[in-house]
Scaffold this active site. Structure first.
Site, PDB file in Angstrom:
ATOM      1  CB  SER A  28      -1.868  47.868  79.368  1.00  0.00           C
ATOM      2  OG  SER A  28      -2.923  48.574  79.956  1.00  0.00           O
ATOM      3  CD1 TRP A  31      -4.194  39.278  72.425  1.00  0.00           C
ATOM      4  CD2 TRP A  31      -2.139  38.401  73.205  1.00  0.00           C
ATOM      5  NE1 TRP A  31      -3.699  38.813  71.354  1.00  0.00           N
ATOM      6  CE2 TRP A  31      -2.343  38.281  71.691  1.00  0.00           C
ATOM      7  CE3 TRP A  31      -0.962  37.917  73.615  1.00  0.00           C
ATOM      8  CZ2 TRP A  31      -1.199  37.580  70.720  1.00  0.00           C
ATOM      9  CZ3 TRP A  31      -0.075  37.413  72.910  1.00  0.00           C
ATOM     10  CH2 TRP A  31      -0.249  37.318  71.478  1.00  0.00           C
ATOM     11  N   GLY A  32      -2.285  42.579  75.852  1.00  0.00           N
ATOM     12  CA  GLY A  32      -1.475  43.588  75.438  1.00  0.00           C
ATOM     13  C   GLY A  32      -0.198  43.634  75.784  1.00  0.00           C
ATOM     14  CG  PHE A 115     -12.915  49.512  75.822  1.00  0.00           C
ATOM     15  CD1 PHE A 115     -14.050  49.610  76.550  1.00  0.00           C
ATOM     16  CD2 PHE A 115     -11.820  49.054  76.752  1.00  0.00           C
ATOM     17  CE1 PHE A 115     -14.551  49.296  77.702  1.00  0.00           C
ATOM     18  CE2 PHE A 115     -12.552  48.527  78.154  1.00  0.00           C
ATOM     19  CZ  PHE A 115     -13.633  48.676  78.578  1.00  0.00           C
ATOM     20  CB  ALA A 171      -2.115  36.195  77.057  1.00  0.00           C
ATOM     21  CE  LYS A 223     -11.214  31.888  69.583  1.00  0.00           C
ATOM     22  NZ  LYS A 223     -10.164  32.669  69.619  1.00  0.00           N
ATOM     23  NE  ARG A 287     -14.411  34.443  78.563  1.00  0.00           N
ATOM     24  CZ  ARG A 287     -13.151  35.323  78.429  1.00  0.00           C
ATOM     25  NH1 ARG A 287     -12.100  35.188  79.209  1.00  0.00           N
ATOM     26  NH2 ARG A 287     -13.435  36.505  77.618  1.00  0.00           N
ATOM     27  CD  GLN A 318     -16.179  38.210  72.617  1.00  0.00           C
ATOM     28  OE1 GLN A 318     -15.331  38.592  73.277  1.00  0.00           O
ATOM     29  NE2 GLN A 318     -17.115  39.116  71.809  1.00  0.00           N
TER      30      GLN A 318
END
Lengths: 368, 368
Positions: A28, A31-32, A115, A171, A223, A287, A318
Site C-alpha cells: 500500500s 504505487w500499491g 520484504f 505512480a 533500466k 532518482r 537501485q
C-alpha cells in the site's frame, strides 16, 4: 464459473450465481495505492469481479495517533503515501496479511522487494491453491548465478503461477489519470494474462500482454543501470545526442544480457512499455539519473553513499547496487567484454574510472 | 587496388601505386561541413584514401564581399555554417559542382532534400560509372504511392549504388567531438558499407552498418512526426510518463509503417542509432518538438504557419508536412485505423482535432 454452471443458471434460475473473482493487493505504498485505485475502478464496473478490493497495509500510527488503515478506510485515501487521491470506496485497507489474502483469487504483489521473502514465508498454506499472482515489484536482485526474479520467488515459495506488470509507470502521474501504458508478462496461460489486463486496463492506462515474464521483469531492473549512465552524461553536460546514444547502447545491453541469461526472452519485448518507454522515463526523470548527475558534476569526488544520504533522505539507489550485481554476473561468466556500458557504470560508481569514462568505454564495440 | 596489382608492387617496386580512393562531399551546410571534417580526419589517416576531400559549396558572397569558398579555403573553416571549427587542411571547397565530383570514387550527398533532383540532373554523365554514393539527407518526401527515397532518386537518376547514413546526429555536438553514433544502411554490398564505415567512423563517432536502406532512411523522416506528438505532450504538460508512452507508440508506428511499405525492413533497425536514438534526440530537443509545444500551449489557436514564421525565421517544419504526406498514404491505402498516432498528429496540425486528442486517440489499439 464453469460453463455448465452458467448454463444451469439460465435454465433453472435458481442455482447460486457464478463465483465472482476476489482481488487482494499486497502492499500500500505509492504505487500499491495507485494499483488499488486502478483495480477498484474495474472491479466496480465488471460483473465477473467482486467489488471489494482488499489492500494489505503494513500498519503504522500516524502523527495524529490514528492507525493508517483506519485513516485509509475513513477517508478512502492513503493519506500517507498517496494523499489527495480517492482510491474508490470499494478499497478496504486491512492490517492483517493473512486475513487480507483469505479467499482471494487474484493477488497483486507491490511491496518493496526486500520484504517479499518474508511475506511469502508468511503466506505459505494461507492462499488458495489455484490463486493467480502478479508482481508489480521492480528491482529484483541479480545474483551471481543469475537474477533472483521476484515472480519466481512467489511462484516457488507459494507453488502458484505468477505474472508481472512493468512499464513507464510514475505512480503520481497515473494517480491523476495521465495517459500511460504498461506491459503484463506471462508465462503460458494467455487467458490469465487477459484477466490481468481486464483488471488493470483503463481509458488512461493501457496494458499489453506479452509472453515473456523474464524479459519484462529484467527490463524493470536493468533500466536503472542505464539511468545511472544517462545521469553521468547529464552531469558532464554532453548534450542530447550523447545521451540518446548512451540510452541506445544501454537498451542494447539490456536486451543482450536478458537473452544470454534466458534464451526465451524476445526482442519485441524491448519495444513494449516495459522496455523503451520505461527506459526513457527513467533516463529523463528519476532518482538514479539525478544522483548520478550530481556524482558526475562533482567529478566522482563525493561518493554515491554521501550523495544518496544528502539527496534521498535515506532511500538507497537501485541502480548502483544493480550495477554491482550485474558486474558480478559479467565477471563470473567472463562476459565483461560484451557489456562495456554496464561494466563501466559499475567501475565509475566505485571510483575505479572517472565519470568521463562513460563515453570513452561505452563506445567500444562489444566483442560478440 | 586489385590484389595482383599490389603483388606486382612488392615484386618489382616500380609499378604505379594502387589508385587511392577520392572522396567528394556534395553540400556544405552545417551537417555537410561536419561530415567533411569527419571524413577528412580519416582520409589523412588511411593510406587507401586520397588525402584531399573536395566539398562542393553553393557559392555565396559573404557580407565582407569575400566568396564563401575562398573564405573556407583561406580559414579552413566554414565561417557561415560551422564557424569556429577547423575542417582539416585537406578539405578543399569548390563552387563548381561538376569539377568537384570529377574523378571522385565516393560521393557524399548532404544538401537540403529539395535540391537533390536538380543536382542529380546536373550530374548525369559527369560521375564515374562505378562511383559509390551515400545520402545523409533526412526528410525525403512520402508520396501517395509510397515514399520518394532520396537514395532511390540518386540510384535511379545516376545509375549508381547508393547507401544512407542516418542517426542521432546533432551537427554542432559532433563538430565539438561529443560522443555520438550513426547507422549506415546498405542494400547488398557489405564491403561497400564497410568502406563507408571506415570513412566516417572516429573515436567519438561510431558507425554501424545494417543491410536495410529503406528502414534506415524511413526512420530519419518518420521520427519528425513523432517529435510533433512529443511536442504536444510537452505543451499540455502531461509529464514524462505520457511522453515516453507517446514516443513508444510513435516508434511502433514507424516500424509498422516502414514494414508495410517495404516488407524487407528489419525490426532490429529500430534499435540502431537511426531508430530509437534519433527518436530520443529529436523528441528531447529539435524544432519540430519545440513548435508543436508552442502549438499545444496556444490550444491550437495559432496555426503552425504562424508559429513557424515567428519561431524559425523562415525555415519550414519537416514534421508537419511529413505528417500530411503520411496521412495521404494511410487514407489512400485504407490504413488509417492501423496508425492512430500518425493520423491524429496530422488531424491536430490542420485543426480538425484539439491538441489533447494526442493521448485520447493514440491510446486506441491499432486494428491489426
Amino acid at each position: 464459473m464453469a460453463p455448465e454452471l452458467q448454463e444451469e443458471n439460465y435454465t433453472t434460475g435458481s442455482a447460486e450465481p457464478p463465483q465472482k473473482t476476489r482481488v487482494t493487493v499486497v502492499g500500500s505504498g505509492n504505487w500499491g495505492s495507485v494499483a488499488a485505485k486502478l483495480i477498484a475502478s474495474n472491479t466496480r464496473r465488471l460483473s465477473s469481479f467482486h467489488d471489494e478490493v482488499r489492500m494489505w497495509v503494513f500498519e503504522e500510527t500516524l502523527p495524529s495517533g490514528e492507525k493508517l488503515t483506519d485513516a485509509i478506510n475513513r477517508n478512502n485515501e492513503n493519506v500517507k503515501y498517496l494523499p489527495g487521491i480517492k482510491l474508490g470506496k470499494n478499497v478496504v485497507a486491512d492490517p492483517d496479511l493473512e486475513n487480507a489474502v483469505n479467499g482471494a483469487n487474484m493477488l497483486v504483489f507491490v511491496t518493496p522487494h526486500q520484504f517479499m521473502e518474508g511475506i511469502c514465508r508468511r503466506l505459505v498454506g494461507k492462499v488458495k491453491a489455484d490463486v493467480e499472482a502478479i508482481s508489480l515489484i521492480k528491482g529484483m536482485e541479480v545474483k551471481m548465478e543469475g537474477p533472483c526474479m521476484i515472480s519466481t520467488l512467489i511462484s516457488d515459495q507459494l507453488g502458484i503461477n505468477c505474472c508481472v506488470l512493468m512499464g513507464a509507470n510514475i505512480a503520481n502521474e497515473i494517480a491523476v489519470e495521465k495517459f500511460s501504458e504498461a506491459t503484463v508478462g506471462y508465462r503460458e496461460k494467455k487467458e490469465i494474462a487477459q484477466k490481468w489486463v481486464q483488471l488493470f486496463n483503463t481509458s488512461y492506462f493501457i496494458v499489453t500482454p506479452v509472453q515473456d515474464v523474464e524479459g519484462v521483469e529484467l527490463c524493470g531492473t536493468l533500466k536503472n543501470v542505464v539511468a545511472i549512465a544517462a545521469g553521468f552524461v547529464d552531469g558532464l553536460e554532453m548534450g542530447n545526442n550523447t545521451k540518446a546514444a548512451i540510452m541506445r547502447i544501454g537498451l542494447r545491453e539490456m536486451k543482450a544480457f536478458s537473452k544470454m541469461l534466458f534464451p526465451s526472452v524476445k526482442d519485441t519485448t524491448f519495444f513494449e512499455s516495459c522496455g523503451v518507454a520505461d527506459l526513457i522515463t527513467t533516463c529523463l526523470g528519476g532518482r538514479n539519473r539525478k544522483v548520478a548527475e550530481a556524482f558526475a558534476r562533482n567529478e566522482g569526488k563525493r561518493s554515491f553513499d554521501e550523495l544518496e544520504a544528502e539527496m534521498l533522505q535515506g532511500q538507497k539507489l537501485q541502480g548502483v547496487s544493480t550495477a554491482k550485481e550485474v558486474y558480478e554476473v559479467l565477471s563470473h561468466r567472463g562476459w565483461l567484454d560484451f557489456f562495456p556500458l554496464f561494466a563501466t557504470v559499475h567501475e565509475i560508481c566505485i571510483g575505479t574510472l572517472p565519470p568521463t569514462a562513460i563515453v570513452e568505454h561505452s563506445e567500444r564495440t562489444p566483442k560478440m
